[in-house]
Design an enzyme around this catalytic site. Sequence first.
Site, PDB file in Angstrom:
ATOM      1  CB  CYS A 115      -0.929   0.004   1.198  1.00 44.40           C
ATOM      2  SG  CYS A 115      -2.011  -1.429   1.233  1.00 44.40           S
ATOM      3  CG  HIS A 255      -3.550   3.258   2.445  1.00 43.71           C
ATOM      4  ND1 HIS A 255      -3.951   2.947   1.165  1.00 43.71           N
ATOM      5  CD2 HIS A 255      -3.541   2.078   3.137  1.00 43.71           C
ATOM      6  CE1 HIS A 255      -4.171   1.647   1.096  1.00 43.71           C
ATOM      7  NE2 HIS A 255      -3.937   1.102   2.275  1.00 43.71           N
ATOM      8  CG  ASN A 285      -6.706  -1.217   1.132  1.00 44.56           C
ATOM      9  OD1 ASN A 285      -5.996  -0.686   0.281  1.00 44.56           O
ATOM     10  ND2 ASN A 285      -6.216  -1.750   2.236  1.00 44.56           N
TER      11      ASN A 285
HETATM   12  O1  UT7 Z   1      -3.714  -1.436   3.482  1.00 44.72           O
HETATM   13  C1  UT7 Z   1      -3.440  -2.073   4.688  1.00 44.72           C
HETATM   14  C2  UT7 Z   1      -4.272  -3.313   4.722  1.00 44.72           C
HETATM   15  N1  UT7 Z   1      -4.917  -3.604   5.923  1.00 44.72           N
HETATM   16  C3  UT7 Z   1      -5.754  -2.831   6.653  1.00 44.72           C
HETATM   17  O2  UT7 Z   1      -5.900  -1.669   6.465  1.00 44.72           O
HETATM   18  C4  UT7 Z   1      -6.511  -3.497   7.746  1.00 44.72           C
HETATM   19  C5  UT7 Z   1      -6.542  -2.751   9.035  1.00 44.72           C
HETATM   20  N2  UT7 Z   1      -7.497  -3.364   9.923  1.00 44.72           N
HETATM   21  C6  UT7 Z   1      -8.829  -3.184   9.782  1.00 44.72           C
HETATM   22  O3  UT7 Z   1      -9.268  -2.473   8.887  1.00 44.72           O
HETATM   23  C7  UT7 Z   1      -9.747  -3.852  10.767  1.00 44.72           C
HETATM   24  O4  UT7 Z   1      -8.984  -4.517  11.751  1.00 44.72           O
HETATM   25  C8  UT7 Z   1     -10.719  -4.869  10.107  1.00 44.72           C
HETATM   26  C9  UT7 Z   1     -11.746  -4.130   9.305  1.00 44.72           C
HETATM   27  C10 UT7 Z   1      -9.964  -5.830   9.203  1.00 44.72           C
HETATM   28  C11 UT7 Z   1     -11.448  -5.670  11.159  1.00 44.72           C
HETATM   29  O5  UT7 Z   1     -12.133  -4.781  12.050  1.00 44.72           O
HETATM   30  P1  UT7 Z   1     -11.988  -4.971  13.628  1.00 44.72           P
HETATM   31  O6  UT7 Z   1     -12.868  -3.995  14.261  1.00 44.72           O
HETATM   32  O7  UT7 Z   1     -10.529  -4.942  13.956  1.00 44.72           O
HETATM   33  O8  UT7 Z   1     -12.604  -6.397  13.819  1.00 44.72           O
HETATM   34  P2  UT7 Z   1     -11.905  -7.696  14.418  1.00 44.72           P
HETATM   35  O9  UT7 Z   1     -10.841  -8.216  13.527  1.00 44.72           O
HETATM   36  O10 UT7 Z   1     -11.558  -7.386  15.835  1.00 44.72           O
HETATM   37  O11 UT7 Z   1     -13.113  -8.711  14.389  1.00 44.72           O
HETATM   38  C12 UT7 Z   1     -14.283  -8.531  15.177  1.00 44.72           C
HETATM   39  C13 UT7 Z   1     -15.263  -9.651  14.834  1.00 44.72           C
HETATM   40  C14 UT7 Z   1     -14.630 -11.025  14.811  1.00 44.72           C
HETATM   41  O12 UT7 Z   1     -15.551 -11.940  15.358  1.00 44.72           O
HETATM   42  P3  UT7 Z   1     -15.367 -12.477  16.856  1.00 44.72           P
HETATM   43  O13 UT7 Z   1     -14.025 -13.148  16.857  1.00 44.72           O
HETATM   44  O14 UT7 Z   1     -15.394 -11.238  17.708  1.00 44.72           O
HETATM   45  O15 UT7 Z   1     -16.536 -13.381  17.023  1.00 44.72           O
HETATM   46  C15 UT7 Z   1     -14.466 -11.327  13.340  1.00 44.72           C
HETATM   47  O16 UT7 Z   1     -14.498 -12.701  13.039  1.00 44.72           O
HETATM   48  O17 UT7 Z   1     -15.793  -9.440  13.535  1.00 44.72           O
HETATM   49  C16 UT7 Z   1     -15.674 -10.643  12.775  1.00 44.72           C
HETATM   50  N3  UT7 Z   1     -15.539 -10.292  11.362  1.00 44.72           N
HETATM   51  C17 UT7 Z   1     -16.589 -10.076  10.549  1.00 44.72           C
HETATM   52  N4  UT7 Z   1     -17.919 -10.089  10.794  1.00 44.72           N
HETATM   53  C18 UT7 Z   1     -18.733  -9.785   9.750  1.00 44.72           C
HETATM   54  C19 UT7 Z   1     -14.400 -10.137  10.639  1.00 44.72           C
HETATM   55  N5  UT7 Z   1     -14.704  -9.820   9.367  1.00 44.72           N
HETATM   56  C20 UT7 Z   1     -16.049  -9.775   9.295  1.00 44.72           C
HETATM   57  C21 UT7 Z   1     -16.966  -9.490   8.262  1.00 44.72           C
HETATM   58  N6  UT7 Z   1     -18.266  -9.500   8.541  1.00 44.72           N
HETATM   59  N7  UT7 Z   1     -16.556  -9.189   7.021  1.00 44.72           N
END
Ligand code: UT7
Length: 357
Positions: A115, A255, A285
């Site tokens: 990125c 970004h 993204n």
């Molecule tokens: O260019 C650089 C590339 N990367 C990034 O920019 C990513 C940076 N990180 C993020 O954007 C965020 O961490 C995410 C959007 C990927 C995830 O958001 P979060 O608030 O950090 O969620 P989390 O990973 O803590 O997950 C919370 C819950 C989990 O369930 P449990 O374990 O709490 O039961 C996940 O399994 O949300 C679940 N989850 C989803 N639920 C519905 C993860 N993805 C999804 C989804 N839909 N697509």
Amino acid sequence: MQKQYGRIIGWGAYVPEKIVTNYDLEKTVDTSHEWIVQRTGIHQRHIAAPHETNATMSVEAARQALHKANLAAADLDLIIVATTTGDHLTPAVSSQVQHMLGATDVPAFVLSNGCTGFLYALTTAQQFISSGVYQNILVIGAELLSRYVDWTDRNTCVLFGDAAGAFVLQATEEACGVLGFDLGSDGSGSQHIIAHAAGSAEPINATTFDEGRHFIRMNGREVFKFATRILGTTSQRALTQAQLSLNDIDCIVPHQANLRIIQAAARSMNLPMERFLVKVHKYANTSAASIPVAICDGLASGEIKLDDRLLLVSFGSGLTWASAVLQMAPITEFAYAVAKTASPEVAELVSSNGFTH
Ligand code: UT7
């Protein structure tokens, strides 16, 4: 020789026609429009058609940029394509882009840095211009991430989109282009965004293929923490190098990965969200393409003006970070000196009196 700056004389963006909404994804993975919007700010993403490739998208964006720059492909001295999703492992997609553009014999290379690739490429191009080696450089940020995403993995498939953006830089003695920058890397976080079996460390075989180890996997929480930690710090370093402050910046272009990350950056920099350009809802993204595509969109919508001074800031796999202060149109040395030292009001007066052109 007088100091040389790289003026942005052309820009272009290409996004594929096909739009995949969050509602579309609800039908294929266990997710919801509400979850995606609340956690990321993303509403939709553009996905390349089967006949499209990284090279075809790059060329579309590049042609627009060259047209705006009123330059023929043969006038280019160098082409840099920032991408991690080139058409083939080898040759580098930059040579295909060079050939398709008709930029006969023009040197071309890929800069593969996820990125942050576009800002690394932009600052690299600036060095070739500052040193007096090249006059006209095409810098492209392009990604076709939809072909590297596991469409059954809700942790990643909702986040990415395909796009390409391009800038043409031209040498000038007037102060403009990249006025300051900061680049950095911390490989201790390499596992946080990784396609395990897409390189020589773990060659693709039947087992790695069955386990989907060639797809991008991500530890979203760790990347999120890293991004919110680094964005303010790297921005400040680029501003310090340019001898400018946040008051001298018209628009911050981060970004476009996650709206919450941009909001956290705004809080840590003590700035209202209105200072930030946000396009993540439209394109998701798009990795190396995200900043040039956002700028082209901002220029088209009027959110960015041709004589604006931008702060570009990015983070991504590596882990890496990058930031750059970018003066779109040249400013006179006088106006630059005044803008650097004066209050925002005086700087505004200088700018509105036409000293910026
Ligand atoms: O260019 C650089 C590339 N990367 C990034 O920019 C990513 C940076 N990180 C993020 O954007 C965020 O961490 C995410 C959007 C990927 C995830 O958001 P979060 O608030 O950090 O969620 P989390 O990973 O803590 O997950 C919370 C819950 C989990 O369930 P449990 O374990 O709490 O039961 C996940 O399994 O949300 C679940 N989850 C989803 N639920 C519905 C993860 N993805 C999804 C989804 N839909 N697509």
